[in-house]
Write an enzyme that holds these catalytic residues in place. Sequence first.
Site, PDB file in Angstrom:
ATOM      1  N   LYS A  49      13.515  -8.139   8.084  1.00 22.46           N
ATOM      2  CA  LYS A  49      12.982  -9.337   7.432  1.00 22.46           C
ATOM      3  C   LYS A  49      14.121 -10.241   6.987  1.00 22.46           C
ATOM      4  O   LYS A  49      15.144  -9.778   6.463  1.00 22.46           O
ATOM      5  CB  LYS A  49      12.138  -8.923   6.217  1.00 22.46           C
ATOM      6  CG  LYS A  49      11.459 -10.075   5.473  1.00 22.46           C
ATOM      7  CD  LYS A  49      10.675  -9.528   4.299  1.00 22.46           C
ATOM      8  CE  LYS A  49       9.978 -10.619   3.510  1.00 22.46           C
ATOM      9  NZ  LYS A  49       9.230 -10.054   2.359  1.00 22.46           N
ATOM     10  N   SER A  77       4.565 -10.978   1.987  1.00 21.05           N
ATOM     11  CA  SER A  77       5.517 -11.912   2.572  1.00 21.05           C
ATOM     12  C   SER A  77       6.252 -11.357   3.790  1.00 21.05           C
ATOM     13  O   SER A  77       7.035 -12.089   4.430  1.00 21.05           O
ATOM     14  CB  SER A  77       6.556 -12.321   1.514  1.00 21.05           C
ATOM     15  OG  SER A  77       7.288 -11.207   1.042  1.00 21.05           O
ATOM     16  N   SER A 136       4.122  -7.059  -0.659  1.00 22.00           N
ATOM     17  CA  SER A 136       4.582  -7.796   0.514  1.00 22.00           C
ATOM     18  C   SER A 136       4.843  -6.980   1.767  1.00 22.00           C
ATOM     19  O   SER A 136       5.031  -7.558   2.831  1.00 22.00           O
ATOM     20  CB  SER A 136       5.840  -8.597   0.170  1.00 22.00           C
ATOM     21  OG  SER A 136       5.524  -9.662  -0.680  1.00 22.00           O
TER      22      SER A 136
END
Length: 469
Positions: A80, A156, A180
């Site tokens: 990420k 996220s 997330s």
Amino acid sequence: MTELTELTAVRLLDGYRKGEWSPVEATRAALERAEAIQPEVNAFVRLTAEEALEQARESQERWRRGEPRGLLDGVPVTVKDILLQRGTPTLRGSRAVDPAGQWDEDAPSVARLREHGAVFIGKTTTPEFGWKGVTDSPLSGITRNPCDPSRTAGGSSGGSAAAVALGAGPLSLGTDGGGSVRIPASFCGIFALKPTYGRVPLYPASAFGTLAHVGPMTRDAADAALLMDVIGHPDSRDWSALSAPAGPYTDGLAGGVRGLRVAYSPSLGGQVAVQPAVARAVRQAVERLAELGAYVTETDPDLTDPVEAFHTLWFSGAARVTQHLGPHQRELLDPGLREICARGARYSALDYLAAVDVRMDLGRRMGRFHDTYDLLVTPTMPLTAFEAGVEVPKGSGHRRWTGWTPFTYPFNMTQQPAASVPVGADADGLPIGLQLVAARHRDDLVLRAAHALYGAGVASAGRPTPSGS
């Protein structure tokens, strides 16, 4: 080579040992899949094909000599774009971050992957600074659901979830400050674990403080246990990192759930309205846990919704992460992020400490709860994926993303391990997740129970099956 994209990391490694395929073949297949899905799903901010293939060739030579390096040698992974990766810009979904940085250091979890020979194929999308439960940003646009591109992938860590779900590498590193990794795992039909806080070191320290965790996003629980055996060790750059675990998480997977005391809370005592398809799929999975020998009790934790305290902590963190930006840079921010930053900047130290008091009391109550129950089971999300490009479902009445994530953010406040396990899909083929929660430091129990659900066929490393079919 497209079939290689359907394999777990455990199966890929077994194939390397047996000479059935090579790291170069697996990496090429993952890169081809990533390039194919990118136009529609938008899972990546950057693919690093040349570097990945060079890493794969080095891995292939080590396997040829019978000298693999570490536990993940040659496995394609994604990271990420919140976590530092040496040689690659980490822009955190923001146009306010200058890409011309030095980028000469790995985050601890990324460093462990590198030490174990993993192959880095790309950085995945995130909302700006990971601030919300869906994945879109002014920098990289909207990340879409792999089962229905008109829907959100969640966030996220939405790019990581979409990449894993569609075969662009079996392993990804995500971050979780309020759900997330679990939110997008539930929406995309994969497995994700938010470990006990400190189990996976974090550097630089998050502006969101001890709400922020790093966790594995994978095709199944066995892959997550393998990844935890790599990343779940202390790093001197994180003063709050835990000491090394007692033993490998992979060793404990086969323990099953027989004799475990499981509390099943379908709606947190009626506090949460859950879509019928979600409720049905989660209940069926819980019934399977009972059939596997768990002692299941339908009961609720003493969990008054801590959303206002969470907002105080979260919005203050957002204000802190953007504090250094000038007026021009602030104009580049996501409007929703600007809004919560302004609110966060108005909190006083006493407001923040009052929120910490709520958090500590919540942790105490959950600690007592786990004196009686080994595991808590809830839905991960009360709903399946909604329209892409919005923070809240239209017509829901919610103001912020926390309005539709009531099962996830409380366990960031308590720092407990919590995982999302795919347990089917609704009538539209949209995945449904079940959440497993254990007491702090009992990540092993979460992984064991999840692995049992995979072994029983309740969870699947492939595309989810519609509920009831």
